[in-house]
Design a protein around this motif. Structure first.
Motif, PDB file in Angstrom:
ATOM      1  N   GLY A   1       0.823  -1.208   0.000  1.00 20.52           N
ATOM      2  CA  GLY A   1       0.000   0.000   0.000  1.00 20.52           C
ATOM      3  C   GLY A   1       0.853   1.252   0.000  1.00 20.52           C
ATOM      4  N   ALA A   2       0.624   2.094   0.982  1.00 18.62           N
ATOM      5  CA  ALA A   2       1.302   3.388   1.049  1.00 18.62           C
ATOM      6  C   ALA A   2       2.786   3.267   1.388  1.00 18.62           C
ATOM      7  N   LEU A   3       3.213   2.104   1.876  1.00 19.78           N
ATOM      8  CA  LEU A   3       4.619   1.939   2.255  1.00 19.78           C
ATOM      9  C   LEU A   3       5.540   1.800   1.044  1.00 19.78           C
ATOM     10  N   GLY A   4       5.017   1.388  -0.067  1.00 21.31           N
ATOM     11  CA  GLY A   4       5.828   1.235  -1.261  1.00 21.31           C
ATOM     12  C   GLY A   4       6.180  -0.220  -1.502  1.00 21.31           C
ATOM     13  N   SER A   5       7.031  -0.439  -2.469  1.00 23.70           N
ATOM     14  CA  SER A   5       7.412  -1.793  -2.845  1.00 23.70           C
ATOM     15  C   SER A   5       8.519  -2.307  -1.927  1.00 23.70           C
ATOM     16  N   PRO A   6       8.716  -3.616  -1.878  1.00 23.24           N
ATOM     17  CA  PRO A   6       9.778  -4.176  -1.021  1.00 23.24           C
ATOM     18  C   PRO A   6      11.180  -3.613  -1.308  1.00 23.24           C
TER      19      PRO A   6
ATOM     20  N   LEU B   1      11.365  -0.284   0.384  1.00 24.59           N
ATOM     21  CA  LEU B   1      11.463  -0.459   1.834  1.00 24.59           C
ATOM     22  C   LEU B   1      12.871  -0.878   2.237  1.00 24.59           C
ATOM     23  N   LEU B   2      13.466  -1.763   1.463  1.00 24.94           N
ATOM     24  CA  LEU B   2      14.815  -2.237   1.760  1.00 24.94           C
ATOM     25  C   LEU B   2      15.821  -1.092   1.683  1.00 24.94           C
ATOM     26  N   VAL B   3      15.722  -0.280   0.653  1.00 25.03           N
ATOM     27  CA  VAL B   3      16.625   0.866   0.510  1.00 25.03           C
ATOM     28  C   VAL B   3      16.430   1.839   1.674  1.00 25.03           C
ATOM     29  N   GLY B   4      15.188   2.065   2.060  1.00 27.46           N
ATOM     30  CA  GLY B   4      14.913   2.956   3.182  1.00 27.46           C
ATOM     31  C   GLY B   4      15.480   2.426   4.486  1.00 27.46           C
ATOM     32  N   LEU B   5      15.345   1.131   4.719  1.00 27.02           N
ATOM     33  CA  LEU B   5      15.878   0.530   5.944  1.00 27.02           C
ATOM     34  C   LEU B   5      17.405   0.551   5.965  1.00 27.02           C
TER      35      LEU B   5
END
Length: 59
Positions: free
Chosen positions: A5-10, A13-17
């Motif tokens: 959803g609003a969190l984006g694609s995996p 998310l991985l790049v953000g983490l």
């Protein structure tokens, strides 16, 4: 594929983490140096204060 959803694609998310982990790591290193500087400054002020109290003018 998973939908977040609003969190984006995996991958996003991985790049953000990974970016968050790097910020935390750099922050820890900076704080480690900052603590050493604070301790050294405290020691220097204490030594100058004691020397001034016994009548030795350093500055």
């Amino acid at each position: 594929m998973f939908q977040f959803g609003a969190l984006g694609s995996p991958p996003t998310l991985l790049v953000g983490l990974i970016a968050l982990a790097l910020v935390i790591l750099v922050g820890r290193l900076v704080l480690r140096v900052a603590w050493k500087l604070v301790l050294l400054a405290t020691l220097a002020v204490a030594v100058l204060w004691v020397l001034g109290a016994v009548g030795i003018s350093v500055l």
